[in-house]
Design a protein around this motif. Sequence first.
Motif, PDB file in Angstrom:
ATOM      1  N   TYR A  97       0.804  -1.223   0.000  1.00 46.20           N
ATOM      2  CA  TYR A  97       0.000   0.000   0.000  1.00 46.20           C
ATOM      3  C   TYR A  97       0.838   1.274   0.000  1.00 46.20           C
ATOM      4  N   TYR A  98       2.148   1.144   0.127  1.00 48.22           N
ATOM      5  CA  TYR A  98       3.012   2.323  -0.025  1.00 48.22           C
ATOM      6  C   TYR A  98       2.931   2.885  -1.448  1.00 48.22           C
ATOM      7  N   THR A 100       0.188   3.119  -3.597  1.00 52.36           N
ATOM      8  CA  THR A 100      -1.134   3.455  -4.143  1.00 52.36           C
ATOM      9  C   THR A 100      -1.102   4.745  -4.958  1.00 52.36           C
ATOM     10  N   ALA A 104      -4.287   2.505  -7.012  1.00 48.70           N
ATOM     11  CA  ALA A 104      -4.959   2.164  -5.754  1.00 48.70           C
ATOM     12  C   ALA A 104      -5.032   0.663  -5.518  1.00 48.70           C
ATOM     13  N   ALA A 107      -3.112  -1.428  -2.746  1.00 52.10           N
ATOM     14  CA  ALA A 107      -3.565  -1.550  -1.354  1.00 52.10           C
ATOM     15  C   ALA A 107      -4.067  -2.951  -1.028  1.00 52.10           C
ATOM     16  N   CYS A 110      -1.851  -5.475   0.704  1.00 50.03           N
ATOM     17  CA  CYS A 110      -1.400  -5.233   2.075  1.00 50.03           C
ATOM     18  C   CYS A 110      -2.586  -5.131   3.026  1.00 50.03           C
ATOM     19  N   VAL A 112      -6.646  -2.884   3.454  1.00 46.54           N
ATOM     20  CA  VAL A 112      -7.593  -1.821   3.127  1.00 46.54           C
ATOM     21  C   VAL A 112      -8.478  -1.608   4.352  1.00 46.54           C
ATOM     22  N   GLY A 179      -1.879   3.974   1.307  1.00 41.95           N
ATOM     23  CA  GLY A 179      -3.065   3.198   1.019  1.00 41.95           C
ATOM     24  C   GLY A 179      -4.343   3.997   1.079  1.00 41.95           C
ATOM     25  N   GLU A 239      -6.270  -1.385   9.192  1.00 42.03           N
ATOM     26  CA  GLU A 239      -5.351  -2.506   8.977  1.00 42.03           C
ATOM     27  C   GLU A 239      -5.742  -3.690   9.857  1.00 42.03           C
TER      28      GLU A 239
END
Length: 360
Positions: A97-98, A100, A104, A107, A110, A112, A179, A239
């Motif tokens: 998600y780094y 996105t 998008a 995400a 990892c 959402v 994210g 998360e």
Amino acid sequence: MDRRSLIKHAGVAGVLSAGVAPAVHAQAAVRWRMASSFPKTLPTIYGSAEKFAETVKAISGGKFEVSVHAAGELVPAFGVVDALQDNTIEMAQTAPYYFTGKDAIFAFGCAVPFGLTARHMDAWMEHGNGRKLLDAFYAKYNIVSMSAGNTGTQMGGWYRKEIKTVADLKGLKMRLGGGLFGEAMAKLGVVAQNMPAGEVYQALEKGTLDATEFVGPFDDEKLGFSRVAPYYYYPGWWEGGAELEFFINKKAFDALSAENKAIVRAAGAVAARDMTAKYDAQNPGALKRLVAGGTKLKPFSKELMDAGFKASMQVFAEHEAKSPEFKKIHEDMRAFQRDQILWSKFSEWRYDSYIANAKV
């Protein structure tokens, strides 16, 4: 009798007893470089990369080695996808998600908001459609993926002031890892900022940040956040189970022999299990120490959780309207999640809730 004939007639056991080395030992040495997005000071996350490298070397008898490099040593923490795409490195360990900002869809690799827990994520990725759908997406970036471990459900972060209502979030400058939850928090008035973990403490100390989320007690204790932001909230609704990934350069992976591909997959499985187990083992003690040291542990109110859920659903709807691929992956994940929640109601939730109230 030549080597090929010997192998055909004697089988593996016969070959070994005859002293003929298996094909894997005859292969040329392989040397890879792995760039992590994390610092060496985090033995949980960074330790997964080290465990992978140790396992690859052990299984291959030293014929296959992977050197591990912390964030910034080879490439910046958030530069690993570009490096893989450009064939600069063979492998990375990161949080999808780094990235996105590129798309998008990253995400989903990892975490959402209001997404899957660690066990649900593992099931979706390995025995649902998750890995298949995401590797089809990652192929655009020259990437093949494997789990590097999961943090489990994370904490809701550290705050310099108490957060009682949604109004308290207005204008809050908060480090968010990346994210879709950054977009959801922005709808609640948070000024989201993405920065590597190693830079957060000073930003909080100087007041350029009002809050930060990272992972959970063990990592957060090591990073010292309790000294500069006393309020520690839970849960991290953005998360529910953050998956870290090994991103592998597809060209490098395709060039491996079948034996070495199997070694990579086996080492990834070992490292992923080790990371998740390490978090579960280390977080309880760290939480006790933080509270004993004066940390003010507080739950998010239902008002805040409801507001976060509403904002998150708006974010998903906006991305679905723009991207059919995003919509396909999101719908698949939610369908899988609904079944997992159904099963959990009759298994772990009921069991855990009883044990939590029993005197064991």
